[in-house]
Motif scaffolding. Structure first.
Motif, short mmCIF file in Angstrom:
data_model
loop_
_atom_site.label_atom_id
_atom_site.label_comp_id
_atom_site.label_asym_id
_atom_site.label_seq_id
_atom_site.Cartn_x
_atom_site.Cartn_y
_atom_site.Cartn_z
N PHE A 5 0.89 -1.07 -0.15
CA PHE A 5 0.05 0.04 -0.10
C PHE A 5 1.09 1.41 0.06
O PHE A 5 1.70 1.46 0.65
N GLY A 8 -1.41 3.71 3.52
CA GLY A 8 -1.76 2.76 4.33
C GLY A 8 -2.10 3.07 5.71
O GLY A 8 -2.62 2.19 6.50
N THR A 9 -2.05 4.46 6.15
CA THR A 9 -2.43 4.90 7.55
C THR A 9 -3.33 5.84 7.60
O THR A 9 -3.62 6.30 8.61
N SER A 13 -7.62 3.80 4.30
CA SER A 13 -6.46 2.65 4.20
C SER A 13 -6.09 2.02 5.40
O SER A 13 -5.94 0.95 5.60
N THR A 17 -5.64 -1.74 5.91
CA THR A 17 -4.45 -2.46 6.41
C THR A 17 -4.81 -3.40 7.67
O THR A 17 -4.31 -4.64 7.62
N LEU A 29 3.64 -1.25 3.70
CA LEU A 29 3.38 -0.08 3.70
C LEU A 29 4.50 0.88 3.14
O LEU A 29 5.64 0.83 3.92
N ASN A 31 5.34 4.65 3.01
CA ASN A 31 4.97 6.02 3.57
C ASN A 31 5.93 6.63 4.42
O ASN A 31 7.27 5.77 4.68
N VAL A 43 2.89 -5.54 10.11
CA VAL A 43 3.07 -4.82 8.83
C VAL A 43 4.55 -4.62 8.77
O VAL A 43 5.31 -4.29 9.52
#
Length: 113
Positions: A5, A8-9, A13, A17, A29, A31, A43
């Motif tokens: 992703f 993702g946060t 999302s 997630t 993720l 980011n 994760v």
């Protein structure tokens, strides 16, 4: 399944997630790491700014994904960047859009595709 992703946060999302992690998905993720408190256990964080293509290329150099989903693209140039980064690295690419992909400002609140 191995998924990546971009983001993702965020509002949408984060829920996805959490769900994928509970389903046993190998989730990455990508980011900036500003919301580490929102990361569920399990994760894999690839910390980088997606706009730094060289850094992202190095991070994903040895990794391939079943699916890549971009939650934070708003302009065609950002999807062109994604194509450069993930072409040949994934079996499926998903662009998660919002009203930002449509005319702004909206001339009508109803959006039909």
């Amino acid at each position: 399944m191995k998924a990546l992703f971009i983001g993702g946060t965020g509002t949408i999302s984060s829920a996805i997630t959490k769900q994928l992690v509970t389903m046993g998905c190998e989730l990455y993720l990508l980011n900036r790491g500003n919301r580490k408190d929102r990361l569920p256990e399990g994760v894999n964080l690839l910390q980088a700014d997606i706009n730094d293509e060289d850094q992202v290329s190095r991070l994903i150099e040895e990794i391939e994904f079943d699916v890549v989903a971009d939650f934070i693209a708003f302009e065609p140039a950002q999807l062109e960047r994604d194509y450069r980064l993930f072409n040949g690295k994934t079996k499926q690419f998903i662009f998660i859009s919002s009203a930002s992909a449509y005319q702004t400002p909206l001339c009508d609140y109803r959006i039909t595709e």
